[in-house]
Scaffold this motif. Structure first.
Motif, PDB file in Angstrom:
ATOM      1  N   ARG A 159       0.801  -1.220   0.000  1.00 17.91           N
ATOM      2  CA  ARG A 159       0.000   0.000   0.000  1.00 17.91           C
ATOM      3  C   ARG A 159       0.838   1.277   0.000  1.00 17.91           C
ATOM      4  O   ARG A 159       0.468   2.273  -0.610  1.00 17.91           O
ATOM      5  CB  ARG A 159      -0.941   0.009   1.225  1.00 17.91           C
ATOM      6  N   ALA A 248      -4.132   3.591   5.974  1.00 21.51           N
ATOM      7  CA  ALA A 248      -3.900   3.039   4.638  1.00 21.51           C
ATOM      8  C   ALA A 248      -4.133   1.539   4.592  1.00 21.51           C
ATOM      9  O   ALA A 248      -4.454   0.985   3.546  1.00 21.51           O
ATOM     10  CB  ALA A 248      -2.466   3.344   4.200  1.00 21.51           C
ATOM     11  N   GLU A 268     -12.381  -2.053   0.944  1.00 21.30           N
ATOM     12  CA  GLU A 268     -11.849  -1.982  -0.415  1.00 21.30           C
ATOM     13  C   GLU A 268     -12.340  -0.725  -1.125  1.00 21.30           C
ATOM     14  O   GLU A 268     -11.571  -0.033  -1.816  1.00 21.30           O
ATOM     15  CB  GLU A 268     -12.272  -3.236  -1.185  1.00 21.30           C
ATOM     16  N   ARG A 270     -13.102   2.047   0.152  1.00 21.19           N
ATOM     17  CA  ARG A 270     -12.461   3.233   0.716  1.00 21.19           C
ATOM     18  C   ARG A 270     -10.949   3.264   0.443  1.00 21.19           C
ATOM     19  O   ARG A 270     -10.261   4.191   0.865  1.00 21.19           O
ATOM     20  CB  ARG A 270     -12.687   3.295   2.232  1.00 21.19           C
ATOM     21  N   GLY A 271     -10.440   2.243  -0.242  1.00 25.91           N
ATOM     22  CA  GLY A 271      -9.011   2.212  -0.550  1.00 25.91           C
ATOM     23  C   GLY A 271      -8.144   1.807   0.628  1.00 25.91           C
ATOM     24  O   GLY A 271      -6.942   2.092   0.654  1.00 25.91           O
ATOM     25  N   GLN A 319      -5.800  -7.184  -6.511  1.00 26.23           N
ATOM     26  CA  GLN A 319      -5.656  -6.015  -7.382  1.00 26.23           C
ATOM     27  C   GLN A 319      -6.042  -6.362  -8.820  1.00 26.23           C
ATOM     28  O   GLN A 319      -6.738  -5.587  -9.494  1.00 26.23           O
ATOM     29  CB  GLN A 319      -4.226  -5.498  -7.326  1.00 26.23           C
ATOM     30  N   HIS A 322      -9.824  -6.858  -8.910  1.00 22.50           N
ATOM     31  CA  HIS A 322     -10.608  -5.751  -8.353  1.00 22.50           C
ATOM     32  C   HIS A 322     -11.564  -6.252  -7.258  1.00 22.50           C
ATOM     33  O   HIS A 322     -12.750  -5.940  -7.244  1.00 22.50           O
ATOM     34  CB  HIS A 322     -11.398  -5.022  -9.452  1.00 22.50           C
ATOM     35  N   SER A 324     -11.741  -7.549  -2.862  1.00 27.38           N
ATOM     36  CA  SER A 324     -11.118  -7.453  -1.548  1.00 27.38           C
ATOM     37  C   SER A 324     -10.172  -8.628  -1.318  1.00 27.38           C
ATOM     38  O   SER A 324     -10.477  -9.761  -1.718  1.00 27.38           O
ATOM     39  CB  SER A 324     -12.197  -7.453  -0.462  1.00 27.38           C
TER      40      SER A 324
END
Length: 339
Positions: A159, A248, A268, A270-271, A319, A322, A324
């Protein structure tokens, strides 16, 4: 009950009652596909029998997933002993539980968990060899903490772009055996520690020995930080908490951190990177499993080091898809367990 077993794919549910000692015990065996079921024994008061069964089943499933992704030759199980307000002879009760385990003929191996101790495991060991975490076996907590530390470094890399923790603000909720040991590793790595615990003495110890900054327990989850490490009770990540979080990544030792699985999707969205709890906190299971199989400490330590790389693989999958990391971890575990 059978609906719950079908929904979780639980293999077996064993119950025992011993009038002489007052033992009321439940052993949930989720899977033995990879090997004998291994999981801790909880000794706690429950509101009713149904709550105890539900707890055992849920935790047994988590142990199967944990063992599968840890690359162990173990299945997942969990034991629950319903704690009465008064027990005449605790040792006799755990000896009776040892006889219960022995009757399963190696299908389940027990270990320390909430409310139990190495002394309890010693009592169990008088009647069965299917037990870990005895006094002579050693405390698995430092190994759990070491694995979580490796997972935090992997999460920082994924991250924040670097696994160097020097100067990072890391908030640790819960300073029990695992949480405090984790803080020692983090302090040695140069992290700035924010800590909370219901035991003010533990907090003061972290302030004096590790230079930590104390934060009120109710405020720590939403305190600005780089990484949040829940290391206390489960279920702390609720939709309302996630909406207020300012970090983060979440990477901690607590079991069942998510109030429900949909919370992973909210993180996820919320980044906020989430380290699946049963992956990052698998160090204790790795220790007791491999020790029970007769592995050496260097071999166990080498296996612990794989926790970080395993998380890195899960993050890459998440990633790319896309999704969680929690959803990806469940998928990978189920693929191993169910084919």
């Amino acid at each position: 009950m059978f609906d719950m077993m079908e929904a979780t794919r639980l293999e077996k549910l064993h119950v025992a009652f011993d009038p002489a000692t007052g033992l009321r015990a439940i052993i949930a065996i989720h899977s033995t596909r990879l090997g004998p079921a291994l999981g801790g024994c909880r000794y706690l008061p429950y509101a009713n029998d149904e709550s105890a069964v539900r707890d055992a089943v849920r935790l047994a499933q988590g142990m199967s997933y944990k063992a599968a992704l840890a690359g162990l030759r173990q299945g997942g199980g969990k034991a629950v002993i319903l704690r009465a307000p008064h027990v005449d002879n605790r040792g006799a009760l755990f000896e009776a539980f040892g006889r219960f385990i022995e009757s399963l003929r190696g299908e389940y191996i027990t270990a320390v968990d909430s409310g139990t101790s190495s002394a309890d495991m010693d009592c169990i060991a008088q009647h069965t060899e299917h037990v870990t975490s005895t006094t002579s076996g050693g405390d698995p907590s430092p190994h759990t903490a070491l694995g979580v530390f490796a997972g935090i470094r992997a999460s920082a890399l994924a991250r924040l772009g670097s696994d160097d923790l020097d100067g990072l603000r890391i908030a640790v909720q819960g300073l029990g055996h695992v949480g405090y040991s984790l803080c020692e590793h983090l302090a040695a790595a140069g992290a700035e520690l924010l800590v909370s615990d219901l035991d003010s003495g533990r907090v003061q110890l972290a302030v004096e020995q590790l230079g930590a900054q104390p934060i009120a327990s109710e405020a720590l989850l939403t305190t600005p930080c780089d990484i949040l490490a829940p290391c206390g009770l489960g279920g702390v990540l609720t939709p309302s908490v996630v909406a207020q979080m300012r970090c983060a990544a979440v990477a901690g030792a607590a079991n069942n951190q998510l109030a429900h699985v949909d919370v992973a999707d909210e993180l996820e969205a919320r980044g906020i990177l989430y380290a699946p709890d049963y992956v990052i906190n698998s160090g204790g299971l790795i220790f007791v499993s491999l020790q029970h199989q007769g592995e050496t400490l260097p071999a166990i330590t080498a296996h612990l080091a794989k926790i970080g790389s395993r998380l890195t693989e899960i993050y890459a999958h998440a990633q790319a898809d896309h999704r969680s990391p929690a959803r990806v971890a469940d998928m990978l575990a189920e693929r191993i367990l169910c084919g």
